[in-house]
Design a protein around this motif. Sequence first.
Motif, PDB file in Angstrom:
ATOM      1  N   GLU A  31       0.830  -1.207   0.000  1.00  0.00           N
ATOM      2  CA  GLU A  31       0.000   0.000   0.000  1.00  0.00           C
ATOM      3  C   GLU A  31       0.867   1.261   0.000  1.00  0.00           C
ATOM      4  N   GLY A  32       1.937   1.251   0.772  1.00  0.00           N
ATOM      5  CA  GLY A  32       2.832   2.410   0.822  1.00  0.00           C
ATOM      6  C   GLY A  32       3.487   2.685  -0.517  1.00  0.00           C
ATOM      7  N   ASP A  33       3.916   1.621  -1.209  1.00  0.00           N
ATOM      8  CA  ASP A  33       4.526   1.797  -2.521  1.00  0.00           C
ATOM      9  C   ASP A  33       3.497   2.238  -3.553  1.00  0.00           C
ATOM     10  N   ARG A  34       2.268   1.748  -3.424  1.00  0.00           N
ATOM     11  CA  ARG A  34       1.211   2.215  -4.340  1.00  0.00           C
ATOM     12  C   ARG A  34       0.992   3.712  -4.189  1.00  0.00           C
ATOM     13  N   ARG A  35       1.021   4.177  -2.955  1.00  0.00           N
ATOM     14  CA  ARG A  35       0.854   5.616  -2.720  1.00  0.00           C
ATOM     15  C   ARG A  35       1.989   6.406  -3.364  1.00  0.00           C
ATOM     16  N   LYS A  36       3.224   5.913  -3.244  1.00  0.00           N
ATOM     17  CA  LYS A  36       4.370   6.580  -3.861  1.00  0.00           C
ATOM     18  C   LYS A  36       4.218   6.639  -5.380  1.00  0.00           C
ATOM     19  N   VAL A  37       3.774   5.529  -5.967  1.00  0.00           N
ATOM     20  CA  VAL A  37       3.595   5.464  -7.421  1.00  0.00           C
ATOM     21  C   VAL A  37       2.502   6.435  -7.862  1.00  0.00           C
ATOM     22  N   LEU A  38       1.385   6.452  -7.149  1.00  0.00           N
ATOM     23  CA  LEU A  38       0.298   7.358  -7.512  1.00  0.00           C
ATOM     24  C   LEU A  38       0.719   8.817  -7.349  1.00  0.00           C
ATOM     25  N   HIS A  39       1.496   9.103  -6.325  1.00  0.00           N
ATOM     26  CA  HIS A  39       2.002  10.466  -6.137  1.00  0.00           C
ATOM     27  C   HIS A  39       2.900  10.864  -7.319  1.00  0.00           C
ATOM     28  N   ALA A  40       3.775   9.959  -7.719  1.00  0.00           N
ATOM     29  CA  ALA A  40       4.652  10.240  -8.867  1.00  0.00           C
ATOM     30  C   ALA A  40       3.820  10.443 -10.129  1.00  0.00           C
ATOM     31  N   LEU A  41       2.788   9.647 -10.297  1.00  0.00           N
ATOM     32  CA  LEU A  41       1.930   9.761 -11.483  1.00  0.00           C
ATOM     33  C   LEU A  41       1.225  11.111 -11.522  1.00  0.00           C
ATOM     34  N   VAL A  42       0.754  11.581 -10.374  1.00  0.00           N
ATOM     35  CA  VAL A  42       0.126  12.903 -10.302  1.00  0.00           C
ATOM     36  C   VAL A  42       1.127  13.981 -10.709  1.00  0.00           C
ATOM     37  N   LEU A  43       2.354  13.874 -10.215  1.00  0.00           N
ATOM     38  CA  LEU A  43       3.381  14.851 -10.576  1.00  0.00           C
ATOM     39  C   LEU A  43       3.678  14.819 -12.072  1.00  0.00           C
TER      40      LEU A  43
END
Length: 56
Positions: A31-43
Amino acid sequence: MLYAHEVILNELAQGLRPVDEGVEWFKGLSEGDRRKVLHALVLFCGQARAQLTRQQ
């Protein structure tokens, strides 16, 4: 320097990796890595100035 998940997102965006592979990769993340990936995708979307368009 890009993080590994940023490289994978970039390859998916360029069509260098199949979408199905990307889905399976994402499903396998914590879940933590998914959040990091989604944050990067937003950026990335912000940098690309991605916008919603309406179809007529």
